[in-house]
Motif scaffolding. Structure first.
Motif, PDB file in Angstrom:
ATOM      1  N   ALA A 104      39.889  72.268  65.740  1.00  0.00           N
ATOM      2  CA  ALA A 104      39.151  71.880  66.996  1.00  0.00           C
ATOM      3  C   ALA A 104      39.392  70.470  67.270  1.00  0.00           C
ATOM      4  O   ALA A 104      39.397  69.789  68.354  1.00  0.00           O
ATOM      5  N   ASN A 105      39.377  69.695  66.016  1.00  0.00           N
ATOM      6  CA  ASN A 105      39.484  68.171  66.117  1.00  0.00           C
ATOM      7  C   ASN A 105      40.915  67.754  66.393  1.00  0.00           C
ATOM      8  O   ASN A 105      41.010  66.502  66.252  1.00  0.00           O
ATOM      9  N   GLY A 106      41.794  68.428  66.678  1.00  0.00           N
ATOM     10  CA  GLY A 106      43.126  68.271  66.963  1.00  0.00           C
ATOM     11  C   GLY A 106      44.276  68.396  65.828  1.00  0.00           C
ATOM     12  O   GLY A 106      45.499  67.969  66.146  1.00  0.00           O
ATOM     13  N   TYR A 107      43.947  68.901  64.939  1.00  0.00           N
ATOM     14  CA  TYR A 107      44.856  69.016  63.717  1.00  0.00           C
ATOM     15  C   TYR A 107      45.654  70.581  63.996  1.00  0.00           C
ATOM     16  O   TYR A 107      45.471  71.384  63.590  1.00  0.00           O
ATOM     17  N   VAL A 108      46.499  70.572  65.115  1.00  0.00           N
ATOM     18  CA  VAL A 108      47.177  71.690  65.705  1.00  0.00           C
ATOM     19  C   VAL A 108      48.130  72.157  64.700  1.00  0.00           C
ATOM     20  O   VAL A 108      48.695  73.339  64.878  1.00  0.00           O
ATOM     21  N   GLU A 109      48.482  71.729  63.750  1.00  0.00           N
ATOM     22  CA  GLU A 109      49.457  71.908  62.696  1.00  0.00           C
ATOM     23  C   GLU A 109      48.998  72.972  61.712  1.00  0.00           C
ATOM     24  O   GLU A 109      49.675  73.569  60.945  1.00  0.00           O
ATOM     25  N   LEU A 110      47.751  72.786  61.623  1.00  0.00           N
ATOM     26  CA  LEU A 110      47.105  73.783  60.686  1.00  0.00           C
ATOM     27  C   LEU A 110      47.333  75.153  60.653  1.00  0.00           C
ATOM     28  O   LEU A 110      47.311  76.044  59.790  1.00  0.00           O
ATOM     29  N   PRO A 111      47.106  75.781  61.853  1.00  0.00           N
ATOM     30  CA  PRO A 111      47.281  77.163  61.938  1.00  0.00           C
ATOM     31  C   PRO A 111      48.561  77.781  61.496  1.00  0.00           C
ATOM     32  O   PRO A 111      48.842  78.922  60.831  1.00  0.00           O
ATOM     33  N   GLU A 112      49.682  76.770  61.546  1.00  0.00           N
ATOM     34  CA  GLU A 112      51.141  77.339  60.957  1.00  0.00           C
ATOM     35  C   GLU A 112      50.579  77.421  59.342  1.00  0.00           C
ATOM     36  O   GLU A 112      51.389  78.407  58.851  1.00  0.00           O
ATOM     37  N   VAL A 113      50.122  76.354  58.861  1.00  0.00           N
ATOM     38  CA  VAL A 113      49.601  76.487  57.208  1.00  0.00           C
ATOM     39  C   VAL A 113      49.195  77.666  57.020  1.00  0.00           C
ATOM     40  O   VAL A 113      49.345  78.456  56.048  1.00  0.00           O
ATOM     41  N   GLU A 114      47.978  78.137  57.755  1.00  0.00           N
ATOM     42  CA  GLU A 114      47.352  79.186  57.583  1.00  0.00           C
ATOM     43  C   GLU A 114      48.209  80.626  57.664  1.00  0.00           C
ATOM     44  O   GLU A 114      47.895  81.375  56.963  1.00  0.00           O
ATOM     45  N   ARG A 115      49.063  80.450  58.860  1.00  0.00           N
ATOM     46  CA  ARG A 115      49.986  81.764  58.720  1.00  0.00           C
ATOM     47  C   ARG A 115      50.768  81.907  57.372  1.00  0.00           C
ATOM     48  O   ARG A 115      50.869  82.947  56.880  1.00  0.00           O
ATOM     49  N   ARG A 116      51.325  80.784  56.847  1.00  0.00           N
ATOM     50  CA  ARG A 116      52.004  80.836  55.858  1.00  0.00           C
ATOM     51  C   ARG A 116      51.243  81.210  54.577  1.00  0.00           C
ATOM     52  O   ARG A 116      51.583  82.134  53.786  1.00  0.00           O
ATOM     53  N   LEU A 117      49.901  80.911  54.562  1.00  0.00           N
ATOM     54  CA  LEU A 117      49.246  81.126  53.478  1.00  0.00           C
ATOM     55  C   LEU A 117      48.752  82.706  53.516  1.00  0.00           C
ATOM     56  O   LEU A 117      48.641  83.485  52.593  1.00  0.00           O
ATOM     57  N   SER A 118      48.249  83.280  54.683  1.00  0.00           N
ATOM     58  CA  SER A 118      48.216  84.790  54.907  1.00  0.00           C
ATOM     59  C   SER A 118      49.337  85.533  54.391  1.00  0.00           C
ATOM     60  O   SER A 118      49.144  86.451  53.482  1.00  0.00           O
ATOM     61  N   GLU A 119      50.337  85.013  54.690  1.00  0.00           N
ATOM     62  CA  GLU A 119      51.725  85.720  54.471  1.00  0.00           C
ATOM     63  C   GLU A 119      51.857  85.830  52.764  1.00  0.00           C
ATOM     64  O   GLU A 119      52.428  86.856  52.451  1.00  0.00           O
ATOM     65  N   ASP A 120      51.886  84.669  52.269  1.00  0.00           N
ATOM     66  CA  ASP A 120      51.658  84.543  50.806  1.00  0.00           C
ATOM     67  C   ASP A 120      50.935  85.380  50.061  1.00  0.00           C
ATOM     68  O   ASP A 120      51.361  86.300  49.287  1.00  0.00           O
ATOM     69  N   TYR A 121      49.494  85.731  50.456  1.00  0.00           N
ATOM     70  CA  TYR A 121      48.585  86.488  49.701  1.00  0.00           C
ATOM     71  C   TYR A 121      48.892  87.970  49.981  1.00  0.00           C
ATOM     72  O   TYR A 121      48.763  88.791  49.151  1.00  0.00           O
TER      73      TYR A 121
END
Length: 297
Positions: A104-121
């Protein structure tokens, strides 16, 4: 099956405290500064990057230990596994709320990292053996134990004058990591007990989590125009060196054939905070980040 394990009751010589599931009543409004330690914005983002993994890592650990529990005959160890899963569930829910404030504070790149983490696990869970996943869990917990001891030992430098909500979340999380330090390795040893494969788990889990933490904190530092700032990079390098100096000995210890977390005494500060929870009627007191040197007594 290797049926030698240690209960997650505190070690002999410490207070007879049983592991328990505790509510973590932290709130993270959007106005929390992502640089929650204004003296060390680089450290803030290193910790933020690690937090990003928790809502994906810890549910994975819970599912892995739940599957392992079906192969465990010891009622004591099965009870410890259940408490471990309950504590981890509290942790990832709190990190989910905190991570949402980062996005919410503007780090809009983080959801893509979350997607990759989710896929990895998801891929590890679906395509790797239970032995691998349980070795990963034991390996991660070995790393978390070393990190927890460092965070507590170095708390004045890392968390002094920082946001009390964020500091309390991180430190309390690792207090409970220290408390349930025996469970994952006991489950692995009970079901498999393969020493060399356990070391593979330590290596894989450590570098996997560190990789994604670095990806995330680099993106946040770039967003803040700090990654290309030489003074900021020097501060970051000093913290990374501080991390390695303090955590590497625990990493090597975890790779020893006779390693077991029960051999390492818990920090007194950690035990005092757990005791305070009992004295305060099962409510979690946030730490005072302006006064971290003394204990809680």
């Amino acid at each position: 099956m290797n049926k030698d394990f240690s209960s997650s009751k505190t070690a002999v010589g410490e207070s007879a405290r049983e592991m328990q599931i505790r509510r973590m009543p932290f709130e993270f409004p959007d106005e929390i500064d992502p640089h929650w330690n204004p003296r060390l914005p680089e450290w803030s983002h290193m910790a933020n990057g690690a937090s990003l993994a928790m809502p994906f890592l810890e549910p994975y650990l819970i599912r892995t230990l739940r599957k392992a529990s079906e192969l465990i005959d010891s009622e004591t160890l099965k009870a410890d596994v259940k408490l471990y899963m309950g504590q981890e569930a509290q942790h990832y829910q709190q990190h989910r709320k905190f991570n949402d404030t980062l996005i919410a504070n503007g780090y809009v790149e983080l959801p893509e990292v979350e997607r990759r983490l989710s896929e990895d696990y998801k891929n590890m869970e679906e395509n790797r053996s239970l032995k691998f996943n349980l070795a990963y869990a034991a390996g991660f917990e070995s790393m978390a134990l070393g990190v927890g001891h460092w965070l507590i030992r170095d708390r004045e430098y890392l968390f002094g004058d920082s946001d009390t909500k964020v500091a309390s979340l991180i430190l309390w999380h690792f207090v409970e990591e220290i408390e349930h330090k025996n469970v994952a390795i006991d489950a692995y040893n009970y079901v498999y007990g393969d020493y060399f494969y356990r070391i593979y788990g330590v290596l894989y889990a450590t570098f996997h989590v560190l990789k994604y933490s670095r990806i995330a904190y680099k993106l946040m530092l770039e967003r803040d125009s700090l990654w290309s700032n030489l003074a900021s990079r020097w501060r970051l390098m000093k913290i990374i060196l501080r991390f390695h100096k303090n955590v590497l000995p625990s990493f090597f210890e975890a790779c020893l054939p006779n390693h077991h977390p029960s051999k390492r005494p818990d920090p007194q500060w950690c035990n005092e905070w757990l005791d305070l929870y009992q004295k305060e009627g099962h409510t979690l007191e946030q730490i005072d980040t302006k006064n971290l040197t003394p204990g809680f007594s």
